[in-house]
Design an enzyme around this catalytic site. Sequence first.
Site, PDB file in Angstrom:
ATOM      1  N   ARG A  65       4.743  -7.451  11.092  1.00  0.00           N
ATOM      2  CA  ARG A  65       5.957  -6.642  10.937  1.00  0.00           C
ATOM      3  C   ARG A  65       7.131  -7.520  10.538  1.00  0.00           C
ATOM      4  O   ARG A  65       8.152  -7.061  10.058  1.00  0.00           O
ATOM      5  CB  ARG A  65       6.325  -5.895  12.237  1.00  0.00           C
ATOM      6  N   GLN A  74      -5.947  -3.220  10.503  1.00  0.00           N
ATOM      7  CA  GLN A  74      -4.848  -2.590  11.230  1.00  0.00           C
ATOM      8  C   GLN A  74      -5.274  -1.306  11.924  1.00  0.00           C
ATOM      9  O   GLN A  74      -4.447  -0.468  12.261  1.00  0.00           O
ATOM     10  CB  GLN A  74      -3.680  -2.301  10.283  1.00  0.00           C
ATOM     11  N   ASP A 110      -1.983   7.930   3.661  1.00  0.00           N
ATOM     12  CA  ASP A 110      -1.598   6.563   4.061  1.00  0.00           C
ATOM     13  C   ASP A 110      -2.279   6.236   5.396  1.00  0.00           C
ATOM     14  O   ASP A 110      -2.671   7.138   6.132  1.00  0.00           O
ATOM     15  CB  ASP A 110      -0.064   6.487   4.221  1.00  0.00           C
ATOM     16  N   LYS A 134       0.824  -1.212   0.000  1.00  0.00           N
ATOM     17  CA  LYS A 134       0.000   0.000   0.000  1.00  0.00           C
ATOM     18  C   LYS A 134       0.859   1.264   0.000  1.00  0.00           C
ATOM     19  O   LYS A 134       0.648   2.174  -0.792  1.00  0.00           O
ATOM     20  CB  LYS A 134      -0.936   0.028   1.230  1.00  0.00           C
TER      21      LYS A 134
HETATM   22  P1  ATP Z   1       1.538  -2.119   5.968  1.00  0.00           P
HETATM   23  O1  ATP Z   1       0.114  -2.573   5.911  1.00  0.00           O
HETATM   24  O2  ATP Z   1       2.297  -2.853   7.003  1.00  0.00           O
HETATM   25  O3  ATP Z   1       1.666  -0.630   6.029  1.00  0.00           O
HETATM   26  P2  ATP Z   1       1.993  -1.966   3.142  1.00  0.00           P
HETATM   27  O4  ATP Z   1       0.778  -2.564   2.506  1.00  0.00           O
HETATM   28  O5  ATP Z   1       2.075  -0.501   3.165  1.00  0.00           O
HETATM   29  O6  ATP Z   1       2.202  -2.599   4.581  1.00  0.00           O
HETATM   30  P3  ATP Z   1       4.592  -1.867   1.951  1.00  0.00           P
HETATM   31  O7  ATP Z   1       5.313  -1.453   3.162  1.00  0.00           O
HETATM   32  O8  ATP Z   1       4.336  -0.870   0.893  1.00  0.00           O
HETATM   33  O9  ATP Z   1       3.230  -2.591   2.366  1.00  0.00           O
HETATM   34  O10 ATP Z   1       5.306  -3.108   1.280  1.00  0.00           O
HETATM   35  C1  ATP Z   1       5.731  -4.217   2.050  1.00  0.00           C
HETATM   36  C2  ATP Z   1       7.043  -4.763   1.506  1.00  0.00           C
HETATM   37  O11 ATP Z   1       6.831  -5.406   0.273  1.00  0.00           O
HETATM   38  C3  ATP Z   1       8.060  -3.681   1.250  1.00  0.00           C
HETATM   39  O12 ATP Z   1       9.337  -4.176   1.561  1.00  0.00           O
HETATM   40  C4  ATP Z   1       7.912  -3.451  -0.241  1.00  0.00           C
HETATM   41  O13 ATP Z   1       9.077  -2.909  -0.799  1.00  0.00           O
HETATM   42  C5  ATP Z   1       7.645  -4.839  -0.756  1.00  0.00           C
HETATM   43  N1  ATP Z   1       6.864  -4.863  -2.012  1.00  0.00           N
HETATM   44  C6  ATP Z   1       5.639  -4.347  -2.211  1.00  0.00           C
HETATM   45  N2  ATP Z   1       5.234  -4.562  -3.483  1.00  0.00           N
HETATM   46  C7  ATP Z   1       6.219  -5.223  -4.106  1.00  0.00           C
HETATM   47  C8  ATP Z   1       6.406  -5.733  -5.434  1.00  0.00           C
HETATM   48  N3  ATP Z   1       5.468  -5.602  -6.377  1.00  0.00           N
HETATM   49  N4  ATP Z   1       7.565  -6.359  -5.691  1.00  0.00           N
HETATM   50  C9  ATP Z   1       8.509  -6.517  -4.760  1.00  0.00           C
HETATM   51  N5  ATP Z   1       8.401  -6.065  -3.483  1.00  0.00           N
HETATM   52  C10 ATP Z   1       7.274  -5.419  -3.156  1.00  0.00           C
HETATM   53 MG    MG Z   2       2.201   0.860   4.783  1.00  0.00          MG
END
Ligand code: ATP
Ligand code: MG
Length: 733
Positions: free
Chosen positions: A612, A252, A221, A36
């Site tokens: 995490r 979350q 965000d 996200k």
């Molecule tokens: P949270 O809900 O904990 O905030 P999030 O949905 O925001 O998580 P991110 O932090 O953006 O998730 O991504 C999680 C991990 O996955 C990061 O290390 C990110 O770089 C990696 N990631 C996300 N999308 C891809 C992708 N398409 N290819 C490779 N790595 C990815």
């Molecule tokens: Mg995030």
Amino acid sequence: MDDVTAILDHLNAAQREAVSAPQGNMLVLAGAGSGKTRVLVHRIAWLMQAEGLSPYAVLAVTFTNKAAREMRTRLEALLGLSLRHVWVGTFHSIAHRLLRTHWQDARLPQHFQIIDSDDQLRLVKRLIKENDVDDERFPPRQVQSFISGCKEEGLRPHQVDVHGDAYLSQMVELYERYQLTCERGGLVDFGELLLRSLELLRDNPALLAHYQERFAHVLVDEFQDTNTLQYAWLKLLTGMTTPMTVVGDDDQSIYGWRGARVENIRRFEREFTATKTVRLEQNYRSTSAILEAANALISHNAERMGKTLWTAGERGEPISVYSGFNDLDEARFIVDTLRERVEEGVNRREIAILYRSNAQSRVIEETLIRQGVPYRIYGGHRFYERLEIKNALAYLRLLLNRDDDASLERVINVPARGIGTRTVELLRQRAREAGVSLWQALHDGLADGSLKGRAGSALQAFADLIDALDNDSAGLALHEIIDHVIACTGLLEHHRNERGEKGQARVENLEELVTAARAFTQGESFDPPEAGEGAVALEAFLSEAALNAGEHEADEFEDSVQLMTLHSAKGLEFPVVFIAGVEEGLFPHRMSVEEPGRLEEERRLCYVGLTRAMHKLYLTHAEIRRLHGKETFQRASRFLREIPEEYLEEVRLRGQVSRPVTASRPAGLRQSEVNGGDDLPSLSLGQRVRHPVFGEGVILNAEGEGPRARVQVSFEGEGDKWLVLGFAKLTPL
Ligand code: ATP
Ligand code: MG
């Protein structure tokens, strides 16, 4: 066009769809680690490159200042240009920026100061006392949270409906007085930042029109943790016509207790026009063992919007569960284990220790210190919240604004200069009667001769000191001002004379403040002042200090283990994660177990914690814990039972591993007799025993020798427990 499509590299199909969608309202609803935040950053880059938006036209709201800095850095890397001026920040920092720019329209003094919740509490206490309010019926903390709660709902004192209720009327009256004091002193608390900036925009149509025109796209965000006021603020700022991209995860939502409204996700879908909803389902962060354990846990919640989350990653190691015999043993296990991991080549900064309550950190910290493991507490009481720093900042604030009562009270007699509590009380009374600030009351009293004698001359000396410091600082650079202030006020000397390490640490901290100021003016921080001199720089520095309090990291460069509460871990990820104190009453917190809604919030917090971890997760708990000064027997958290056994493995003494308690144990660990030492009865497997709290049970298992030996007892009502003989007071039956 090459670099435009390059932005879409390293994204999956759903992420790409979200990033490159035509401008319009969009909700990205997805589970933890699905990218996200990554989508948000890439979308900003996309909007600038493919849609041609200027960096000035983008507003991005993050959850912490640290996250804002990270987002800026990632954007700069993606776009290959410097983006110092994009508005990326927390709701608070953005509101602050608006108020600084438009202080006149916001009816604030130019040098208004931000107060944190500590200052706020002090102020509330003073008001309760001054107005002879019964602080048992109206505990300061409750009054404080009432005031913050009102502001979060956007309510000014006159807007609170008291229904003729005497208790509520008293609360509102305190709120009103509090507000008056803040207005008089030019003080702005965190809730006020938002409310005031909302009113600023609402009451100044021209200004609102300006910002509505300026921002072509607004991105948020962690949308699940917005509160009513923040939602209203977004509605106003966008006029519901500026397109918005919001990302969030209902599973979350962990700030309900502080006014966050997870239903804002649904409201957004409903109220903002033509909202496109995108779901991301692939998790890129965790091994499948960790992810599936987290999915299983959160499935115990009834109120969910429903999402699927899978990973193509490997299964990885099972989650290790350690049951310590007490909190020290738990801490020792954590520190021993992480040291092993470090020896295997893991960086310390890749390891996080998470806990439910701040107080849990102390034992862990002490163990880390004893073993010489560098660590950093993220989001707790750090640098800017330390006593000596707050004192120095209070002096600096007085230089800018003599009417800042909170600061004046804080330092009027620090270091001691013969101004006693009686004198301060007298000042307060005069200030109250005349409706002026303490500083003004002090001057009036000196002028009309009612403050005289020893107290009078001490007060005169204090007033002269502040004025002299102010005069002296003209033409000095920021760090020179601070250097001068900590020396001339006697603060430095005061702590030098304190014996022992504590005084030494305080001196070092004060010196560090000078260093921080120098770094600040040299632009090594997030929001560098436009003009780097005198009052302007000082004001910018003080604001940054207030906004960063609780987020500051002591030493950015040393490779350190990261400690933080589960709440502050939101949005972050670490290769190795420990969650300590996974016990009933602690996690879920005892305040939450009665109410289903709050229990679900605790479970979401646990989900946040589990997700995490990237590669390895440890869950630890202690059977005996010292809480609030007494030892209590603790039961393992229900959350542990909600994770299917197939994902868990229990760690037994010294790295021996076995299936969880219910499964059979390796023969090597079996003992038939256990001897607790001289004063304790010797016990054998199958024997019936009585425990003072848990009642009667049968010994199933035993390990070790002496008072630290442990036995597993199956109690009738309480289930199976591991107990330490030295503590458990078991009587053979
Ligand atoms: P949270 O809900 O904990 O905030 P999030 O949905 O925001 O998580 P991110 O932090 O953006 O998730 O991504 C999680 C991990 O996955 C990061 O290390 C990110 O770089 C990696 N990631 C996300 N999308 C891809 C992708 N398409 N290819 C490779 N790595 C990815
Ligand atoms: Mg995030």
